[in-house]
Design a protein around this motif. Structure first.
Motif, mmCIF file in Angstrom:
data_model
loop_
_atom_site.group_PDB
_atom_site.id
_atom_site.type_symbol
_atom_site.label_atom_id
_atom_site.label_comp_id
_atom_site.label_asym_id
_atom_site.label_seq_id
_atom_site.Cartn_x
_atom_site.Cartn_y
_atom_site.Cartn_z
ATOM 1 N N MET A 17 0.826 -1.199 0.000
ATOM 2 C CA MET A 17 0.000 0.000 0.000
ATOM 3 C C MET A 17 0.864 1.254 0.000
ATOM 4 O O MET A 17 0.559 2.241 -0.693
ATOM 5 N N GLU A 18 1.958 1.235 0.782
ATOM 6 C CA GLU A 18 2.847 2.392 0.793
ATOM 7 C C GLU A 18 3.466 2.620 -0.582
ATOM 8 O O GLU A 18 3.592 3.762 -1.054
ATOM 9 N N HIS A 19 3.851 1.507 -1.208
ATOM 10 C CA HIS A 19 4.432 1.631 -2.554
ATOM 11 C C HIS A 19 3.415 2.183 -3.538
ATOM 12 O O HIS A 19 3.730 3.067 -4.357
ATOM 13 N N LEU A 20 2.177 1.678 -3.445
ATOM 14 C CA LEU A 20 1.135 2.184 -4.328
ATOM 15 C C LEU A 20 0.839 3.654 -4.052
ATOM 16 O O LEU A 20 0.531 4.418 -4.972
ATOM 17 N N SER A 21 0.937 4.025 -2.742
ATOM 18 C CA SER A 21 0.714 5.433 -2.406
ATOM 19 C C SER A 21 1.774 6.311 -3.041
ATOM 20 O O SER A 21 1.468 7.396 -3.548
ATOM 21 N N ARG A 22 3.022 5.852 -2.987
ATOM 22 C CA ARG A 22 4.080 6.648 -3.618
ATOM 23 C C ARG A 22 3.860 6.741 -5.125
ATOM 24 O O ARG A 22 4.056 7.804 -5.736
ATOM 25 N N LEU A 23 3.469 5.617 -5.741
ATOM 26 C CA LEU A 23 3.196 5.643 -7.192
ATOM 27 C C LEU A 23 2.010 6.538 -7.505
ATOM 28 O O LEU A 23 1.970 7.192 -8.565
ATOM 29 N N LEU A 61 15.118 7.847 15.323
ATOM 30 C CA LEU A 61 15.345 6.560 14.671
ATOM 31 C C LEU A 61 14.127 6.258 13.821
ATOM 32 O O LEU A 61 13.034 6.009 14.346
ATOM 33 N N ALA A 62 14.299 6.257 12.494
ATOM 34 C CA ALA A 62 13.153 6.083 11.603
ATOM 35 C C ALA A 62 13.622 5.567 10.260
ATOM 36 O O ALA A 62 14.822 5.505 9.966
ATOM 37 N N ASP A 63 12.645 5.194 9.456
ATOM 38 C CA ASP A 63 12.921 4.814 8.077
ATOM 39 C C ASP A 63 12.862 6.086 7.240
ATOM 40 O O ASP A 63 11.793 6.698 7.113
ATOM 41 N N PRO A 64 13.963 6.551 6.652
ATOM 42 C CA PRO A 64 13.958 7.856 5.966
ATOM 43 C C PRO A 64 13.002 7.909 4.779
ATOM 44 O O PRO A 64 12.360 8.930 4.542
ATOM 45 N N GLN A 65 12.871 6.796 4.031
ATOM 46 C CA GLN A 65 11.988 6.811 2.870
ATOM 47 C C GLN A 65 10.532 6.940 3.298
ATOM 48 O O GLN A 65 9.751 7.659 2.660
ATOM 49 N N GLN A 66 10.153 6.246 4.416
ATOM 50 C CA GLN A 66 8.769 6.336 4.866
ATOM 51 C C GLN A 66 8.462 7.738 5.391
ATOM 52 O O GLN A 66 7.377 8.290 5.139
ATOM 53 N N ILE A 67 9.404 8.352 6.137
ATOM 54 C CA ILE A 67 9.172 9.707 6.636
ATOM 55 C C ILE A 67 9.112 10.695 5.458
ATOM 56 O O ILE A 67 8.293 11.636 5.444
ATOM 57 N N GLN A 68 9.946 10.464 4.436
ATOM 58 C CA GLN A 68 9.881 11.320 3.248
ATOM 59 C C GLN A 68 8.528 11.175 2.546
ATOM 60 O O GLN A 68 7.957 12.155 2.057
ATOM 61 N N GLN A 69 8.008 9.946 2.507
ATOM 62 C CA GLN A 69 6.706 9.733 1.890
ATOM 63 C C GLN A 69 5.626 10.498 2.640
ATOM 64 O O GLN A 69 4.742 11.119 2.025
ATOM 65 N N VAL A 70 5.701 10.484 4.018
ATOM 66 C CA VAL A 70 4.715 11.231 4.792
ATOM 67 C C VAL A 70 4.808 12.723 4.475
ATOM 68 O O VAL A 70 3.792 13.398 4.224
ATOM 69 N N LEU A 71 6.019 13.271 4.500
ATOM 70 C CA LEU A 71 6.192 14.700 4.221
ATOM 71 C C LEU A 71 5.719 15.055 2.809
ATOM 72 O O LEU A 71 5.090 16.100 2.581
ATOM 73 N N LEU A 72 6.045 14.176 1.836
ATOM 74 C CA LEU A 72 5.643 14.460 0.459
ATOM 75 C C LEU A 72 4.132 14.466 0.329
ATOM 76 O O LEU A 72 3.553 15.332 -0.367
ATOM 77 N N ASN A 73 3.437 13.533 1.018
ATOM 78 C CA ASN A 73 1.974 13.515 0.980
ATOM 79 C C ASN A 73 1.395 14.771 1.604
ATOM 80 O O ASN A 73 0.460 15.376 1.065
ATOM 81 N N LEU A 74 1.941 15.160 2.784
ATOM 82 C CA LEU A 74 1.408 16.343 3.458
ATOM 83 C C LEU A 74 1.674 17.609 2.639
ATOM 84 O O LEU A 74 0.808 18.499 2.527
ATOM 85 N N VAL A 75 2.874 17.736 2.016
ATOM 86 C CA VAL A 75 3.178 18.903 1.187
ATOM 87 C C VAL A 75 2.298 18.940 -0.049
ATOM 88 O O VAL A 75 1.783 20.008 -0.478
ATOM 89 N N LYS A 76 2.090 17.769 -0.680
ATOM 90 C CA LYS A 76 1.242 17.719 -1.869
ATOM 91 C C LYS A 76 -0.194 18.125 -1.538
ATOM 92 O O LYS A 76 -0.850 18.844 -2.293
ATOM 93 N N ASN A 77 -0.713 17.643 -0.350
ATOM 94 C CA ASN A 77 -2.063 18.035 0.071
ATOM 95 C C ASN A 77 -2.128 19.543 0.302
ATOM 96 O O ASN A 77 -3.141 20.193 -0.013
ATOM 97 N N ALA A 78 -1.049 20.102 0.889
ATOM 98 C CA ALA A 78 -1.028 21.551 1.108
ATOM 99 C C ALA A 78 -1.047 22.306 -0.225
ATOM 100 O O ALA A 78 -1.696 23.356 -0.372
ATOM 101 N N ILE A 108 -2.492 5.973 5.280
ATOM 102 C CA ILE A 108 -1.181 5.321 5.213
ATOM 103 C C ILE A 108 -0.156 6.122 6.005
ATOM 104 O O ILE A 108 0.685 5.574 6.729
ATOM 105 N N CYS A 109 -0.209 7.455 5.874
ATOM 106 C CA CYS A 109 0.723 8.296 6.641
ATOM 107 C C CYS A 109 0.526 8.087 8.148
ATOM 108 O O CYS A 109 1.502 8.001 8.907
ATOM 109 N N LYS A 110 -0.723 7.997 8.605
ATOM 110 C CA LYS A 110 -1.010 7.783 10.028
ATOM 111 C C LYS A 110 -0.456 6.434 10.486
ATOM 112 O O LYS A 110 0.135 6.312 11.570
ATOM 113 N N THR A 111 -0.602 5.404 9.663
ATOM 114 C CA THR A 111 -0.076 4.083 10.012
ATOM 115 C C THR A 111 1.452 4.111 10.126
ATOM 116 O O THR A 111 2.046 3.522 11.042
ATOM 117 N N ILE A 112 2.100 4.796 9.196
ATOM 118 C CA ILE A 112 3.567 4.886 9.215
ATOM 119 C C ILE A 112 4.040 5.581 10.492
ATOM 120 O O ILE A 112 4.962 5.110 11.177
#
Length: 627
Positions: free
Chosen positions: A393-399, A512-529, A591-595
């Protein structure tokens, strides 16, 4: 030249010259007149006993068994006065004295050949437990204050043995004693040694010499042994008889007992008892007890008192594990089985029940463990599938994000490609016109290389963002991740809004985090903005990303000045498939909330405090970096 020893001492009597003593063996020094009088009394007692026997031919005969520990003649000398007095007091009975050694007295009691028994305290407690003897009186010696404290033992050594100051010094020494079951000649001292922490059987080299006790005295004087054990008052009697000279012997561990006339090395115990057997007529026992208690005191004669308390003797034998307590000392399997078979049977039953219960519990544990193992395997499989689905689902969200930005992406990539084509055609025209100079060729190649790098950077960032990989946890710089997300957005949009990043987090602390997942969250929030401010004036299209520390956590705010959301929309904002966009899927924010929650944080949304728009905030736990 050493003179010959006197005749053996028996209970205080010397066979050739009796003294006025008790059966316990305590003799007070007497004069020649007293000895002659004692002999005349013995002769008169014998004559009187014969006359009474002739006059009582029809009287009921009563047998008194006495422990003759020094032989027949000594027993007659010591106990004939008692027989005489009983025959005089109870003429309807004819009392007879039967003398025995220890084994013979036991057989006589077992075969019901005696009615009354006179013996020392040690043999009494043993036969009391075995045959049920019952004491009716205790001997009261004329020169002892209390019959409860009348018998003890003396440990003697040569006077020059200063290395034996007390009983503890007997450890490892050669010690002479009478016999293993001798009360005053061994057991009393053995009990005292055991109370002092010594093992009488192993810590001493004991030599049993039997009776008479003169043998022990002679062995000590010759130096055959280091010390010897005899009854109390024997040493004083031998000194009176001049058999031992003053200064030849000394008492080891001497102690003075109040009211006792002789030296002793041990505590004192009750005097000899007279007891009835189980088959003795109670009326006869009562009459004998009454006659004994009525015998007069004093004048050096034997007298009797109420039965003493023989518990000290029981405690002595119990501590040594002898007599009635021998089974405690010899814990053989046969003795245990014979004495405790009901308990052993119960123990076996409990053991079998315990084994059965253990086997049953073990079976249930194995069965339930197998069920639990299967359940855990199923749970692990379900969790693995869930993680796989989550990653999908995360991969599909990024796509999906890339798909929504694909139009702008094509424009951004087309721009450097157009520039490259323009420069290439310009070079060809100049070459055809023969106006191509080295400077123009160098400039054109530089521009072509820059535009190619720009296009390659856009493609590389997109590939890095879209690739599918396993999640990892590592220290990350949130400001750097936010900057990378900004470059990705600005590189994909033709007219990207201004994105300001403010980092106010504490230095030396990391997430301590997964950088790609945190980047995905930020990218989703910025895109929504960006979508929330689309079509608004440029001033309201600006986006802020604020990073600040809050205790042990780090807060990341994405702030826009867009159209905002009403309360009903905010309540369902993180529900799957809920969206406010015409072409949206409603999966980005869930998905962002789950991450974020998987990282131990929280994601929420609230109206912008500064006016229009929304503020999306997520928190992550932070950690101290090692110095």
């Amino acid at each position: 030249m050493e003179r010959a020893p006197p005749a053996p001492i028996v209970g205080g009597s010397i066979l050739k010259t009796p003294l006025v003593t008790t059966a316990a063996g305590r003799g007070a020094p007497g004069t020649a007149w007293a000895r002659a009088g004692a002999g005349l009394r013995l002769l008169g007692a014998a004559v009187l006993a014969g006359l009474l026997a002739a006059g009582q031919a029809t009287a009921r005969e009563v047998a008194i068994g006495v422990f003759a520990w020094q032989g027949e003649r000594a027993a007659i000398a010591d106990w004939s006065p008692v027989i005489r007095d009983l025959n005089a007091a109870l003429p309807e009975h004819r009392f007879r004295l039967d003398h025995y050694d220890a084994a013979g007295l036991r057989r006589a009691i077992a075969e019901h050949r005696v009615d009354l028994v006179i013996t020392n305290p040690g043999y009494y407690v043993t036969m009391e437990a075995e045959f049920g003897l019952s004491r009716i009186a205790t001997l009261a010696a004329p020169n002892v204050r209390s019959p409860d404290r009348a018998i003890g033992s003396v440990v003697i050594a040569r006077a020059d043995r200063a290395d034996l100051p007390d009983l503890a010094a007997l450890a490892g020494r050669r010690v002479a004693a009478v016999a293993p079951d001798a009360f005053g000649g061994w057991l009393i001292v053995a009990g005292e040694l055991k109370r002092r922490g010594l093992d009488p059987e192993s810590d001493l080299a004991v030599r049993f010499m039997g009776l008479p006790m003169n043998n022990i005295v002679d062995a000590v004087r010759r130096g055959d042994v280091d010390a010897g054990i005899v009854r109390t008052c024997l040493l004083e009697q031998l000194l009176d008889e001049e058999y031992v000279r003053p200064g030849d012997l000394r008492v080891v561990g001497a102690r003075q007992e109040d009211g006792f006339p002789c030296a002793t090395s041990t505590p004192l115990y009750p005097d000899w008892p007279i007891a009835v057997t189980r088959q003795t007529d109670p009326a006869l026992a009562k009459a004998v007890a009454r006659a004994l208690l009525a015998m007069p005191d004093g004048q050096g004669l034997l007298s009797w008192t109420v039965p003493a308390d023989y518990r000290p003797v029981h405690e002595l034998y119990q501590g040594l594990g002898v007599g009635p307590y021998a089974d405690l000392h010899r814990l053989t399997p046969e003795a245990l089985a014979r004495r405790f078979w009901p308990w052993l049977l119960g123990l076996v039953v409990l053991l079998i029940a315990g084994i059965v219960h253990t086997v049953r519990v073990e079976y249930q544990v194995h069965r339930r463990t197998a069920e639990l193992r299967e359940s855990l395997q199923a749970r692990q499989l379900a969790e693995a599938r869930m993680r796989e689905n989550q990653e999908q689902m995360e991969h599909l969200s990024r796509l999906s994000v890339l798909g929504e930005l694909s139009g702008s992406l094509a424009h951004e990539i087309n721009q450097p490609l157009t520039t490259i084509g323009t420069y290439a055609r310009s070079l060809l025209r100049r070459q055809d016109n023969r106006t191509l100079t080295p400077e123009a060729l160098s400039q054109a190649c530089t521009e072509i290389a820059d535009e190619a790098e720009r296009a390659g950077g856009i493609v590389q960032r997109i590939r890095h963002f879209a690739r599918k990989r396993a999640a990892v946890r590592e220290p990350v710089d949130l400001a750097a991740i936010a900057a990378e997300a900004r470059r990705l957005v600005t590189g994909m949009l033709a007219h990207a809004p201004e994105i300001a990043i403010h980092d106010r987090s504490s230095p030396g602390r990391a997430v301590l985090a997964d950088p790609q997942q945190i980047q995905q969250v930020l990218l989703n929030l910025v895109k929504n903005a960006i979508d929330a401010a689309r079509g608004l004036p440029p001033a309201r299209q600006a986006i802020e990303v604020d990073i600040e520390a809050a205790g042990s956590r780090v807060l990341v705010h994405v702030i826009d000045r867009g159209v905002g959301l009403d309360e009903a929309q905010r309540a369902r904002l993180f529900e799957p498939f809920f969206t406010t966009k015409p072409d949206g899927l409603g999966l980005g924010l869930p998905i962002c909330k789950t991450i974020i929650e998987a990282h131990g944080g929280r994601l929420w949304a609230e109206p912008n405090a500064g006016g229009a728009g929304m503020r999306f905030t997520f928190s992550l736990p932070c950690h101290e970096l090692p110095a």
